[in-house]
Design an enzyme around this catalytic site. Structure first.
Site, mmCIF file in Angstrom:
data_model
loop_
_atom_site.group_PDB
_atom_site.id
_atom_site.type_symbol
_atom_site.label_atom_id
_atom_site.label_comp_id
_atom_site.label_asym_id
_atom_site.label_seq_id
_atom_site.Cartn_x
_atom_site.Cartn_y
_atom_site.Cartn_z
ATOM 1 N N TRP A 80 0.757 -1.100 -0.154
ATOM 2 C CA TRP A 80 -0.045 -0.058 0.088
ATOM 3 C C TRP A 80 0.902 1.276 0.067
ATOM 4 O O TRP A 80 1.932 1.373 0.681
ATOM 5 C CB TRP A 80 -1.040 -0.018 1.275
ATOM 6 C CG TRP A 80 -2.253 -0.662 1.379
ATOM 7 C CD1 TRP A 80 -2.811 -0.842 2.338
ATOM 8 C CD2 TRP A 80 -2.651 -1.543 0.354
ATOM 9 N NE1 TRP A 80 -4.136 -1.670 2.189
ATOM 10 C CE2 TRP A 80 -4.006 -2.094 0.825
ATOM 11 C CE3 TRP A 80 -2.448 -1.850 -0.970
ATOM 12 C CZ2 TRP A 80 -4.848 -2.852 0.064
ATOM 13 C CZ3 TRP A 80 -3.071 -2.550 -1.848
ATOM 14 C CH2 TRP A 80 -4.413 -3.074 -1.188
ATOM 15 N N ASN A 157 -5.928 1.326 -5.612
ATOM 16 C CA ASN A 157 -6.462 -0.093 -5.377
ATOM 17 C C ASN A 157 -7.758 -0.135 -5.957
ATOM 18 O O ASN A 157 -8.625 0.400 -5.185
ATOM 19 C CB ASN A 157 -5.937 -0.538 -4.119
ATOM 20 C CG ASN A 157 -6.468 -1.708 -3.958
ATOM 21 O OD1 ASN A 157 -6.026 -2.479 -4.522
ATOM 22 N ND2 ASN A 157 -7.352 -1.830 -2.888
ATOM 23 N N GLU A 158 -8.013 -0.845 -6.997
ATOM 24 C CA GLU A 158 -9.416 -1.346 -7.470
ATOM 25 C C GLU A 158 -10.274 0.006 -7.474
ATOM 26 O O GLU A 158 -11.379 -0.156 -6.768
ATOM 27 C CB GLU A 158 -9.853 -2.420 -6.214
ATOM 28 C CG GLU A 158 -9.088 -3.495 -6.040
ATOM 29 C CD GLU A 158 -9.658 -4.793 -5.079
ATOM 30 O OE1 GLU A 158 -10.757 -4.301 -4.468
ATOM 31 O OE2 GLU A 158 -9.342 -5.817 -5.402
ATOM 32 N N TYR A 231 -11.548 -12.848 -7.219
ATOM 33 C CA TYR A 231 -12.159 -13.436 -5.949
ATOM 34 C C TYR A 231 -13.390 -14.109 -6.406
ATOM 35 O O TYR A 231 -14.497 -13.179 -6.267
ATOM 36 C CB TYR A 231 -12.233 -12.190 -5.012
ATOM 37 C CG TYR A 231 -10.841 -11.669 -4.555
ATOM 38 C CD1 TYR A 231 -10.102 -12.567 -3.641
ATOM 39 C CD2 TYR A 231 -10.253 -10.581 -4.888
ATOM 40 C CE1 TYR A 231 -9.064 -11.902 -3.272
ATOM 41 C CE2 TYR A 231 -9.360 -9.929 -4.524
ATOM 42 C CZ TYR A 231 -8.341 -10.459 -3.572
ATOM 43 O OH TYR A 231 -7.342 -10.251 -3.330
ATOM 44 N N GLU A 264 -3.883 -9.691 -7.816
ATOM 45 C CA GLU A 264 -4.245 -10.339 -6.673
ATOM 46 C C GLU A 264 -5.362 -11.417 -6.997
ATOM 47 O O GLU A 264 -6.045 -11.290 -7.742
ATOM 48 C CB GLU A 264 -5.286 -9.338 -5.826
ATOM 49 C CG GLU A 264 -4.723 -8.183 -5.245
ATOM 50 C CD GLU A 264 -5.754 -7.323 -4.280
ATOM 51 O OE1 GLU A 264 -6.770 -7.959 -3.868
ATOM 52 O OE2 GLU A 264 -5.494 -6.145 -4.156
ATOM 53 N N TRP A 298 -2.744 -12.953 -2.992
ATOM 54 C CA TRP A 298 -3.160 -12.221 -1.795
ATOM 55 C C TRP A 298 -3.318 -13.355 -0.676
ATOM 56 O O TRP A 298 -4.151 -14.105 -1.030
ATOM 57 C CB TRP A 298 -4.580 -11.434 -2.137
ATOM 58 C CG TRP A 298 -4.844 -10.559 -1.113
ATOM 59 C CD1 TRP A 298 -5.588 -11.009 0.164
ATOM 60 C CD2 TRP A 298 -4.806 -9.361 -0.712
ATOM 61 N NE1 TRP A 298 -5.633 -10.266 1.106
ATOM 62 C CE2 TRP A 298 -5.196 -9.094 0.648
ATOM 63 C CE3 TRP A 298 -3.805 -8.266 -1.626
ATOM 64 C CZ2 TRP A 298 -4.944 -7.665 0.962
ATOM 65 C CZ3 TRP A 298 -3.901 -6.932 -0.801
ATOM 66 C CH2 TRP A 298 -4.204 -6.806 0.160
#
Ligand SMILES: *[C@@H]1O[C@H](CO)[C@@H](O)[C@H](O)[C@H]1NC(C)=O
Length: 337
Positions: A80, A157-158, A231, A264, A298
């Protein structure tokens, strides 16, 4: 992935500078066709993610954990680049930026009251938010501008823009990648999105409803490579969905001649870590001459040397030295060769 709200500025590092030390590598990592070149070597690379490693206060903890990755043969660690606080937490806590509001390590929502908006959708286009964000970018990029440890800069991020025309995010990614490029002519730049919005089986992840047109964003001139995440349980698709998801992105990367980073991925059921995720790794590696440049699972888990405590287990964590580690790190690195 836990941090579903959109959180600005993630650095990908080939090695993490302990405090202010900058670890020197032979050269700055770069794109070579649809692959990455690290230390002068162009090949498929594997690595992992750690949102928590930048918050460690003890240099020996950082160095020991980084040495585990080095021993394992991991070359890329995604960390991060944000950690916003709402009040000064004092000298024993790491924070990167101070705001009056705070959510999930900060990010876009932390800017809302400071720049007068109330949603991520507004944040992308509000001049005040963007000038605050660019000021933060300037500080971070300025600090590591010449570091060979930084692998690439990531814009967020995303990032998502639910229900928006895809041009909103494409314009923001263009403007922000151009801005980073104006500050840093050398490091790679990528968007950091989940990979939504492309031709496929029509299931939710392939749709454009989160405001992403993946190919249009990857085609932007100052975007060096593409990212996507995976995911299945959060997205309401099956685990076997993953193989087609990897190859659908690889196909676009090959077409645009830019690398794809499978940045990820995870399943929450611990019994499935090895069998399911190793299949995705094999699919990605098999496409190494067809657009795939690397993968980062991840997330990294380890024991913190100074406290003897294990790092946070969010259900996806792969601990150094475990049976899952053997499966998803040692065996994968061996296959990569
Ligand atoms: C990339 O960014 C730089 C710096 O902002 C800008 O001058 C350049 O025009 C951009 N590249 C393209 C091809 O748009």
């Amino acid at each position: 992935m836990k941090f579903a709200s959109i959180l600005p500025f993630v650095a990908l590092a080939t090695a993490l500078p302990a405090s202010n030390e900058v670890v020197q590598r032979a050269s700055i990592s770069k794109v070579d066709g649809t692959k990455f070149n690290i230390d002068g070597v162009t090949k498929y690379y594997a690595g992992t993610n750690s949102y928590w490693i930048p918050f460690l206060m003890n240099n020996n903890d950082v160095d020991t954990i980084m040495s585990h990755l080095q021993t394992a043969g991991h070359k890329i660690l995604r960390i991060w680049g944000f950690n916003d606080a709402k009040s000064n937490p004092g000298s024993n806590t790491v924070y990167f930026q101070l705001f009056s509001d705070w959510t999930d390590y900060g990010g876009m929502a932390a800017y809302f009251s400071a720049c007068g908006v109330s949603s991520n959708e507004q944040w992308y286009t509000a001049a005040k938010c963007q000038s605050l964000y660019q000021n933060y970018i300037k500080t971070v990029v300025g600090r590591y501008r010449t570091s060979t440890a930084v692998f690439a800069w990531e814009l967020a991020n995303e990032p998502r823009c639910k229900g928006c025309k895809t041009s909103v995010l494409t314009d923001w990614i263009r403007k922000t990648s151009d801005y980073v490029r104006s500050l840093d002519s050398d490091h790679m730049i990528t968007a950091g999105d989940e990979g939504f919005g492309l031709a496929g089986d029509g299931s939710y992840p392939y749709q454009f409803g989160e405001g992403i047109d993946w190919e249009a964003n990857l085609a932007l001139p100052n975007i060096s490579f593409g990212t996507f995440h995976l995911y299945p349980s959060s997205w309401g698709v099956s685990n076997s969905f993953g193989n087609g998801w990897v190859t659908a992105h690889a196909k676009i990367c090959k077409k645009l001649n830019k690398p794809c980073l499978f940045e990820e991925y995870g399943v929450t059921n611990a019994q499935e870590h090895c069998p399911v995720e190793s299949e995705w790794q094999k699919t990605s590696l098999a496409a190494k001459n067809d657009g795939m440049a690397g993968d980062l699972f991840w997330q990294l888990g380890d024991t913190i040397p100074s406290t003897g405590q294990q790092t946070h287990n969010d259900g996806h964590t792969i601990y150094y030295g475990s049976a899952d580690w053997k499966c998803l790190v040692d065996e994968h690195i061996k296959r990569i060769g």
